[in-house]
Design a protein around this motif. Structure first.
Motif, short mmCIF file in Angstrom:
data_model
loop_
_atom_site.label_atom_id
_atom_site.label_comp_id
_atom_site.label_asym_id
_atom_site.label_seq_id
_atom_site.Cartn_x
_atom_site.Cartn_y
_atom_site.Cartn_z
N LEU A 1 0.85 -1.18 0.00
CA LEU A 1 0.00 0.00 0.00
C LEU A 1 0.89 1.24 0.00
N GLU A 2 0.71 2.11 -0.99
CA GLU A 2 1.52 3.32 -1.11
C GLU A 2 0.61 4.54 -1.03
N MET A 3 1.08 5.57 -0.38
CA MET A 3 0.26 6.75 -0.12
C MET A 3 -0.20 7.45 -1.40
N PRO A 4 0.64 7.67 -2.40
CA PRO A 4 0.15 8.33 -3.62
C PRO A 4 -1.01 7.58 -4.28
N MET A 5 -0.91 6.24 -4.31
CA MET A 5 -1.99 5.45 -4.90
C MET A 5 -3.23 5.49 -4.00
N LEU A 6 -3.05 5.51 -2.69
CA LEU A 6 -4.18 5.61 -1.78
C LEU A 6 -4.92 6.94 -2.00
N TYR A 7 -4.18 8.04 -2.13
CA TYR A 7 -4.80 9.34 -2.43
C TYR A 7 -5.60 9.26 -3.74
N LYS A 8 -5.03 8.62 -4.74
CA LYS A 8 -5.70 8.51 -6.03
C LYS A 8 -7.00 7.71 -5.91
N ARG A 9 -6.95 6.60 -5.18
CA ARG A 9 -8.13 5.77 -4.98
C ARG A 9 -9.20 6.52 -4.17
N LEU A 10 -8.77 7.28 -3.16
CA LEU A 10 -9.72 8.06 -2.37
C LEU A 10 -10.35 9.17 -3.20
N SER A 11 -9.58 9.74 -4.11
CA SER A 11 -10.10 10.79 -5.00
C SER A 11 -11.23 10.26 -5.88
N LYS A 12 -11.14 8.99 -6.25
CA LYS A 12 -12.17 8.39 -7.11
C LYS A 12 -13.54 8.35 -6.42
N VAL A 13 -13.56 8.35 -5.08
CA VAL A 13 -14.85 8.37 -4.37
C VAL A 13 -15.18 9.78 -3.86
N GLY A 14 -14.40 10.77 -4.29
CA GLY A 14 -14.72 12.15 -3.95
C GLY A 14 -13.98 12.71 -2.75
N LEU A 15 -13.00 11.99 -2.23
CA LEU A 15 -12.24 12.45 -1.07
C LEU A 15 -10.87 12.94 -1.54
N GLN A 16 -10.73 14.24 -1.62
CA GLN A 16 -9.52 14.84 -2.17
C GLN A 16 -8.35 14.79 -1.17
N PRO A 17 -7.10 14.73 -1.68
CA PRO A 17 -5.93 14.64 -0.81
C PRO A 17 -5.87 15.73 0.26
N LYS A 18 -6.22 16.96 -0.10
CA LYS A 18 -6.17 18.05 0.89
C LYS A 18 -7.13 17.77 2.05
N PHE A 19 -8.34 17.28 1.74
CA PHE A 19 -9.30 16.94 2.78
C PHE A 19 -8.75 15.82 3.66
N ILE A 20 -8.18 14.80 3.02
CA ILE A 20 -7.61 13.67 3.76
C ILE A 20 -6.51 14.15 4.70
N GLN A 21 -5.63 15.00 4.18
CA GLN A 21 -4.52 15.50 4.99
C GLN A 21 -4.99 16.35 6.17
N GLU A 22 -6.02 17.15 5.95
CA GLU A 22 -6.49 18.05 7.01
C GLU A 22 -7.42 17.37 8.01
N LYS A 23 -8.22 16.42 7.55
CA LYS A 23 -9.28 15.87 8.40
C LYS A 23 -9.12 14.42 8.82
N ALA A 24 -8.39 13.63 8.05
CA ALA A 24 -8.38 12.20 8.32
C ALA A 24 -7.04 11.65 8.80
N LEU A 25 -5.96 12.28 8.39
CA LEU A 25 -4.65 11.78 8.82
C LEU A 25 -4.36 12.21 10.26
N PRO A 26 -3.56 11.43 10.97
CA PRO A 26 -3.22 11.81 12.34
C PRO A 26 -2.41 13.12 12.37
N GLU A 27 -2.47 13.79 13.49
CA GLU A 27 -1.80 15.09 13.65
C GLU A 27 -0.30 14.99 13.39
N TRP A 28 0.29 13.87 13.74
CA TRP A 28 1.74 13.71 13.61
C TRP A 28 2.18 13.34 12.19
#
Length: 151
Positions: free
Chosen positions: A5-32
């Motif tokens: 599992l690689e992060m760039p591909m995960l971002y791409k797969r999440l984008s396909k369901v409407g979850l953009q990388p910026k949203f993921i980084q701000e709202k879903a990834l851990p603070e650290w």
């Protein structure tokens, strides 16, 4: 062959369901989380798990690099739509996020949920007797007035 599992591909797969990388980084990834961790397979797995949990995604679909990402399934949701012929597949992201928000709200409740001792028709009539319309405040007031069953 197992794929990593690689992060760039995960971002791409999440984008396909409407979850953009910026949203993921701000709202879903851990603070650290730091971009340097994208090269660490263990950190990517942990991040994927947190993303799945925070956004109500099906964990297996997130962890499988070859699978399309899906939300946890809610049994036969009933959508209220403005247009009769609306495409329900466009509502899946909203439904998934709303389900996750509802789960988080339940964690914040100090008192465990119990069923009300009356039926919906009685509750509706009670609310409309004291209010001109039904809203969240009126519904919450009912919980204080009606006795609740204890299991």
């Amino acid at each position: 062959m197992n794929k990593t599992l690689e992060m760039p591909m995960l971002y791409k797969r999440l984008s396909k369901v409407g979850l953009q990388p910026k949203f993921i980084q701000e709202k879903a990834l851990p603070e650290w989380w730091d971009a340097e961790l994208e090269n660490n397979p263990v950190a990517v797995l942990e991040a994927a798990g947190r993303i799945a949990k925070r956004l109500g995604l099906d964990m297996a679909s997130v962890l499988d690099p070859d699978a399309p990402i899906t939300f946890k399934q809610v049994i036969r949701p009933k959508f209220k739509k403005i247009q009769k012929n609306s495409d329900e597949s466009r509502l899946i992201v909203a439904q998934g996020l709303a389900t996750r928000v509802a789960e988080m709200v339940t964690y914040a409740c100090k008192r465990p949920f119990t069923d009300m001792a009356t039926n919906a028709f009685e509750i509706r009539n009670f609310i409309l007797k004291n209010n001109s319309y039904i809203d969240l405040d009126a519904i919450l007031m009912c919980f204080n007035v009606f006795k609740v069953k204890t299991h």
